[in-house]
Design a protein around this motif. Structure first.
Motif, PDB file in Angstrom:
ATOM      1  N   LEU A 199      39.979 -48.991 -12.856  1.00 39.09           N
ATOM      2  CA  LEU A 199      39.200 -48.409 -13.947  1.00 39.09           C
ATOM      3  C   LEU A 199      38.408 -47.184 -13.495  1.00 39.09           C
ATOM      4  N   ALA A 200      37.853 -47.242 -12.288  1.00 38.31           N
ATOM      5  CA  ALA A 200      37.126 -46.089 -11.750  1.00 38.31           C
ATOM      6  C   ALA A 200      38.071 -44.920 -11.535  1.00 38.31           C
ATOM      7  N   GLY A 201      39.271 -45.198 -11.060  1.00 38.87           N
ATOM      8  CA  GLY A 201      40.264 -44.136 -10.881  1.00 38.87           C
ATOM      9  C   GLY A 201      40.680 -43.511 -12.197  1.00 38.87           C
ATOM     10  N   LEU A 202      40.864 -44.334 -13.218  1.00 39.04           N
ATOM     11  CA  LEU A 202      41.216 -43.813 -14.541  1.00 39.04           C
ATOM     12  C   LEU A 202      40.089 -42.963 -15.120  1.00 39.04           C
ATOM     13  N   ARG A 203      38.856 -43.411 -14.921  1.00 41.27           N
ATOM     14  CA  ARG A 203      37.716 -42.641 -15.423  1.00 41.27           C
ATOM     15  C   ARG A 203      37.606 -41.296 -14.711  1.00 41.27           C
ATOM     16  N   MET A 204      37.831 -41.280 -13.393  1.00 41.86           N
ATOM     17  CA  MET A 204      37.788 -40.024 -12.651  1.00 41.86           C
ATOM     18  C   MET A 204      38.902 -39.082 -13.092  1.00 41.86           C
ATOM     19  N   SER A 205      40.090 -39.624 -13.355  1.00 38.58           N
ATOM     20  CA  SER A 205      41.202 -38.802 -13.820  1.00 38.58           C
ATOM     21  C   SER A 205      40.914 -38.216 -15.196  1.00 38.58           C
ATOM     22  N   ALA A 206      40.364 -39.021 -16.080  1.00 35.81           N
ATOM     23  CA  ALA A 206      40.030 -38.530 -17.419  1.00 35.81           C
ATOM     24  C   ALA A 206      38.954 -37.455 -17.349  1.00 35.81           C
ATOM     25  N   THR A 207      37.970 -37.644 -16.479  1.00 39.11           N
ATOM     26  CA  THR A 207      36.925 -36.640 -16.308  1.00 39.11           C
ATOM     27  C   THR A 207      37.501 -35.343 -15.786  1.00 39.11           C
ATOM     28  N   ARG A 208      38.404 -35.422 -14.836  1.00 41.33           N
ATOM     29  CA  ARG A 208      39.037 -34.233 -14.271  1.00 41.33           C
ATOM     30  C   ARG A 208      39.862 -33.493 -15.330  1.00 41.33           C
ATOM     31  N   ILE A 209      40.576 -34.227 -16.170  1.00 48.98           N
ATOM     32  CA  ILE A 209      41.388 -33.599 -17.213  1.00 48.98           C
ATOM     33  C   ILE A 209      40.494 -32.888 -18.226  1.00 48.98           C
ATOM     34  N   VAL A 210      39.409 -33.520 -18.627  1.00 48.86           N
ATOM     35  CA  VAL A 210      38.498 -32.899 -19.592  1.00 48.86           C
ATOM     36  C   VAL A 210      37.858 -31.659 -18.987  1.00 48.86           C
ATOM     37  N   ARG A 211      37.436 -31.720 -17.727  1.00 45.66           N
ATOM     38  CA  ARG A 211      36.826 -30.558 -17.070  1.00 45.66           C
ATOM     39  C   ARG A 211      37.826 -29.398 -16.973  1.00 45.66           C
ATOM     40  N   THR A 212      39.067 -29.700 -16.609  1.00 49.57           N
ATOM     41  CA  THR A 212      40.093 -28.662 -16.517  1.00 49.57           C
ATOM     42  C   THR A 212      40.360 -28.045 -17.878  1.00 49.57           C
ATOM     43  N   TRP A 213      40.422 -28.860 -18.918  1.00 51.82           N
ATOM     44  CA  TRP A 213      40.653 -28.354 -20.269  1.00 51.82           C
ATOM     45  C   TRP A 213      39.518 -27.430 -20.708  1.00 51.82           C
ATOM     46  N   ARG A 214      38.274 -27.813 -20.413  1.00 51.36           N
ATOM     47  CA  ARG A 214      37.132 -26.965 -20.771  1.00 51.36           C
ATOM     48  C   ARG A 214      37.160 -25.645 -20.005  1.00 51.36           C
ATOM     49  N   ASN A 215      37.488 -25.693 -18.715  1.00 51.23           N
ATOM     50  CA  ASN A 215      37.556 -24.463 -17.937  1.00 51.23           C
ATOM     51  C   ASN A 215      38.687 -23.561 -18.409  1.00 51.23           C
ATOM     52  N   ARG A 216      39.801 -24.156 -18.819  1.00 52.59           N
ATOM     53  CA  ARG A 216      40.901 -23.362 -19.377  1.00 52.59           C
ATOM     54  C   ARG A 216      40.477 -22.678 -20.670  1.00 52.59           C
ATOM     55  N   SER A 217      39.761 -23.387 -21.524  1.00 56.65           N
ATOM     56  CA  SER A 217      39.320 -22.769 -22.771  1.00 56.65           C
ATOM     57  C   SER A 217      38.289 -21.670 -22.500  1.00 56.65           C
ATOM     58  N   ALA A 218      37.445 -21.849 -21.486  1.00 56.17           N
ATOM     59  CA  ALA A 218      36.503 -20.789 -21.111  1.00 56.17           C
ATOM     60  C   ALA A 218      37.245 -19.581 -20.570  1.00 56.17           C
ATOM     61  N   LEU A 219      38.314 -19.814 -19.824  1.00 53.26           N
ATOM     62  CA  LEU A 219      39.120 -18.709 -19.309  1.00 53.26           C
ATOM     63  C   LEU A 219      39.769 -17.937 -20.450  1.00 53.26           C
ATOM     64  N   ASN A 220      40.214 -18.651 -21.456  1.00 50.54           N
ATOM     65  CA  ASN A 220      40.793 -17.971 -22.620  1.00 50.54           C
ATOM     66  C   ASN A 220      39.747 -17.155 -23.364  1.00 50.54           C
ATOM     67  N   ARG A 221      38.496 -17.610 -23.378  1.00 48.40           N
ATOM     68  CA  ARG A 221      37.431 -16.836 -24.021  1.00 48.40           C
ATOM     69  C   ARG A 221      37.071 -15.585 -23.231  1.00 48.40           C
ATOM     70  N   LEU A 222      37.362 -15.583 -21.938  1.00 55.65           N
ATOM     71  CA  LEU A 222      37.106 -14.382 -21.136  1.00 55.65           C
ATOM     72  C   LEU A 222      37.969 -13.205 -21.596  1.00 55.65           C
ATOM     73  N   HIS A 223      39.111 -13.499 -22.199  1.00 52.08           N
ATOM     74  CA  HIS A 223      39.955 -12.425 -22.732  1.00 52.08           C
ATOM     75  C   HIS A 223      39.259 -11.660 -23.851  1.00 52.08           C
ATOM     76  N   ASP A 224      38.327 -12.292 -24.533  1.00 52.74           N
ATOM     77  CA  ASP A 224      37.635 -11.641 -25.637  1.00 52.74           C
ATOM     78  C   ASP A 224      36.567 -10.650 -25.172  1.00 52.74           C
ATOM     79  N   LEU A 225      36.150 -10.753 -23.909  1.00 49.96           N
ATOM     80  CA  LEU A 225      35.133  -9.846 -23.387  1.00 49.96           C
ATOM     81  C   LEU A 225      35.744  -8.483 -23.082  1.00 49.96           C
ATOM     82  N   ASP A 226      34.924  -7.430 -23.221  1.00 53.16           N
ATOM     83  CA  ASP A 226      35.435  -6.118 -22.842  1.00 53.16           C
ATOM     84  C   ASP A 226      35.309  -5.929 -21.331  1.00 53.16           C
TER      85      ASP A 226
END
Length: 99
Positions: A23-50
């Motif tokens: 269960l701890a391993g599954l929770r760590m994996s889920a946390t890692r996936i959510v963090r990666t998804w958020r960082n990817r979306s932030a990277l996509n928002r960087l395209h909007d900056l001049d």
């Protein structure tokens, strides 16, 4: 209490069941996936900056593109951008002129 008795006592007390470990391993994996998804979306928002805004944070537009291209989808591009920005700052400080 002797050192061996002390270490033995901690080993028995810190035993975790296999279910708790899974269960701890599954929770760590889920946390890692959510963090990666958020960082990817932030990277996509960087395209909007001049370009001037990107230079303020130490990046260029091609750095953002390279981070997207060089990492596969589930990889976190955050480290790539951090290293790029730090290298550019070091070069700037050494040379005394903009990159």
């Amino acid at each position: 209490m002797r050192m061996i008795e002390s270490q033995f006592g901690h080993g028995v007390a810190s035993y975790r069941s296999p279910v708790a470990s899974v269960l701890a391993g599954l929770r760590m994996s889920a946390t890692r996936i959510v963090r990666t998804w958020r960082n990817r979306s932030a990277l996509n928002r960087l395209h909007d900056l001049d370009d001037h805004m990107l230079l303020d944070i130490g990046l260029r537009r091609e750095d953002v593109r390279n981070a997207l291209i060089s990492s596969y989808y589930w990889a976190d591009p955050d480290m790539h951008l951090t290293i790029t920005a730090r290298d550019r700052a070091r070069r700037h400080l050494r040379s005394g002129r903009p990159d």
